[in-house]
Design an enzyme around this catalytic site. Structure first.
Site, PDB file in Angstrom:
ATOM      1  N   CYS A 118     -30.854  23.580  12.928  1.00  0.00           N
ATOM      2  CA  CYS A 118     -29.532  23.094  13.012  1.00  0.00           C
ATOM      3  C   CYS A 118     -28.564  23.794  11.989  1.00  0.00           C
ATOM      4  O   CYS A 118     -29.183  24.630  11.210  1.00  0.00           O
ATOM      5  CB  CYS A 118     -29.214  21.578  13.045  1.00  0.00           C
ATOM      6  SG  CYS A 118     -29.817  20.827  11.799  1.00  0.00           S
TER       7      CYS A 118
ATOM      8  N   ASN B 221     -29.596  20.985   8.517  1.00  0.00           N
ATOM      9  CA  ASN B 221     -31.059  20.566   8.365  1.00  0.00           C
ATOM     10  C   ASN B 221     -31.045  19.022   7.717  1.00  0.00           C
ATOM     11  O   ASN B 221     -32.133  18.517   7.111  1.00  0.00           O
ATOM     12  CB  ASN B 221     -31.964  21.355   7.534  1.00  0.00           C
ATOM     13  CG  ASN B 221     -33.547  21.255   7.636  1.00  0.00           C
ATOM     14  OD1 ASN B 221     -34.164  21.349   6.648  1.00  0.00           O
ATOM     15  ND2 ASN B 221     -33.952  20.589   8.476  1.00  0.00           N
TER      16      ASN B 221
ATOM     17  N   CYS C  52     -29.388  16.294  10.025  1.00  0.00           N
ATOM     18  CA  CYS C  52     -29.245  15.180  11.071  1.00  0.00           C
ATOM     19  C   CYS C  52     -30.025  15.693  12.039  1.00  0.00           C
ATOM     20  O   CYS C  52     -31.118  15.183  12.406  1.00  0.00           O
ATOM     21  CB  CYS C  52     -27.670  15.444  11.483  1.00  0.00           C
ATOM     22  SG  CYS C  52     -26.412  14.803  10.190  1.00  0.00           S
ATOM     23  N   ARG C  53     -29.608  16.715  13.072  1.00  0.00           N
ATOM     24  CA  ARG C  53     -30.345  17.122  14.269  1.00  0.00           C
ATOM     25  C   ARG C  53     -31.693  17.688  14.212  1.00  0.00           C
ATOM     26  O   ARG C  53     -32.826  17.256  14.673  1.00  0.00           O
ATOM     27  CB  ARG C  53     -29.295  18.039  15.119  1.00  0.00           C
ATOM     28  CG  ARG C  53     -28.149  17.253  15.517  1.00  0.00           C
ATOM     29  CD  ARG C  53     -26.984  18.347  15.910  1.00  0.00           C
ATOM     30  NE  ARG C  53     -26.590  19.070  15.016  1.00  0.00           N
ATOM     31  CZ  ARG C  53     -25.837  20.425  15.090  1.00  0.00           C
ATOM     32  NH1 ARG C  53     -25.523  20.364  16.379  1.00  0.00           N
ATOM     33  NH2 ARG C  53     -25.485  21.047  14.177  1.00  0.00           N
ATOM     34  N   SER C  54     -31.680  18.669  13.370  1.00  0.00           N
ATOM     35  CA  SER C  54     -33.263  19.337  13.328  1.00  0.00           C
ATOM     36  C   SER C  54     -34.217  18.481  12.408  1.00  0.00           C
ATOM     37  O   SER C  54     -35.437  18.728  13.043  1.00  0.00           O
ATOM     38  CB  SER C  54     -33.256  20.554  12.789  1.00  0.00           C
ATOM     39  OG  SER C  54     -32.838  20.700  11.331  1.00  0.00           O
TER      40      SER C  54
ATOM     41  N   ASP D 256     -23.110  17.830  17.076  1.00  0.00           N
ATOM     42  CA  ASP D 256     -23.297  17.560  15.809  1.00  0.00           C
ATOM     43  C   ASP D 256     -23.069  16.309  15.631  1.00  0.00           C
ATOM     44  O   ASP D 256     -21.643  15.859  15.730  1.00  0.00           O
ATOM     45  CB  ASP D 256     -22.617  18.636  15.006  1.00  0.00           C
ATOM     46  CG  ASP D 256     -22.805  18.326  13.646  1.00  0.00           C
ATOM     47  OD1 ASP D 256     -23.097  17.282  13.213  1.00  0.00           O
ATOM     48  OD2 ASP D 256     -22.105  18.921  12.851  1.00  0.00           O
TER      49      ASP D 256
HETATM   50  P1  4NP Z   1     -27.003  18.862  10.985  1.00  0.00           P
HETATM   51  O1  4NP Z   1     -25.662  18.072  10.631  1.00  0.00           O
HETATM   52  O2  4NP Z   1     -26.548  20.542  11.206  1.00  0.00           O
HETATM   53  O3  4NP Z   1     -27.380  18.393  12.301  1.00  0.00           O
HETATM   54  O4  4NP Z   1     -28.084  18.917  10.086  1.00  0.00           O
HETATM   55  C1  4NP Z   1     -24.609  18.847   9.728  1.00  0.00           C
HETATM   56  C2  4NP Z   1     -24.896  18.326   8.297  1.00  0.00           C
HETATM   57  C3  4NP Z   1     -24.175  18.688   7.437  1.00  0.00           C
HETATM   58  C4  4NP Z   1     -22.826  19.561   7.832  1.00  0.00           C
HETATM   59  C5  4NP Z   1     -22.639  19.850   9.004  1.00  0.00           C
HETATM   60  C6  4NP Z   1     -23.524  19.495  10.095  1.00  0.00           C
HETATM   61  N1  4NP Z   1     -22.103  19.873   6.762  1.00  0.00           N
HETATM   62  O5  4NP Z   1     -20.814  20.265   7.223  1.00  0.00           O
HETATM   63  O6  4NP Z   1     -22.270  19.432   5.652  1.00  0.00           O
END
Ligand code: 4NP
Length: 166
Positions: free
Chosen positions: A15, A18, A20-22, A130
């Site tokens: 994702c 790294n 939340c989703r992955s 997200d």
């Molecule tokens: P992820 O979510 O891609 O599912 O881990 C996010 C985590 C952090 C950010 C964006 C999405 N960020 O902008 O910091």
């Protein structure tokens, strides 16, 4: 990850951050693979570098924990060149991350690139939204999509592993 059993199947979930989703996908897939007796290398990474070394988001840890899956020990890392050779499958959580992977992939990289929901009948190409700027409900929704996708990939790869052996 290094040494030990050589796995023919390796799955890397990707994702943006790294956190939340992955990490949820890694946890859900690890459980699904274990349930099915599928031996493979499993990891997750981000296309961005904002959160290197961070533990998953507390909301992701909580939603996984409610399903009996512990993802608290994971630490965020960024996708690297070697990943495109070490993993047989690199699975993006949304379209933007799939495009980033395509842009980063070495010309002779051996990993197949796909999206998480591609393995779910009728939901090919669907992104996992997200949840980072969302509420608990956004994390619940992300978890249910991710678990569906992870189980579908585990089913598919279990069949592929059986075909490789025969
Ligand atoms: P992820 O979510 O891609 O599912 O881990 C996010 C985590 C952090 C950010 C964006 C999405 N960020 O902008 O910091």
């Amino acid at each position: 990850m290094h040494g030990g059993i050589e796995h023919r199947i390796g799955v890397l979930f990707v994702c943006l951050g790294n956190i939340c989703r992955s990490p949820m996908a890694e946890g859900a897939f690890r459980a699904a693979a274990e349930e099915r007796g599928l031996a493979c290398l499993i990891d997750s990474a981000g296309t961005a570098s904002y959160h290197l070394g961070s533990q998953p988001d507390q909301r992701a840890i909580a939603v996984a924990s409610a399903k009996g899956i512990d993802i608290a020990e994971q630490a965020a890392r960024q996708i690297e060149r070697d990943d495109f050779y070490r993993f047989s499958h690199i699975i993006a959580l949304d379209r933007a991350n799939l495009e980033s992977l395509r842009a980063k992939a070495p010309r002779d990289g051996t990993a197949r690139l796909a999206m998480l929901m591609d393995a779910v009948d009728g939901r090919r190409g669907e992104p996992v939204p997200d949840p980072y700027y969302g509420d608990t409900a956004a994390f619940e929704l992300a978890w249910s999509m991710i678990n569906l996708g992870a189980c579908a990939w585990a089913d598919r790869l279990k069949s592929e592993a059986a075909a490789l052996r025969s």
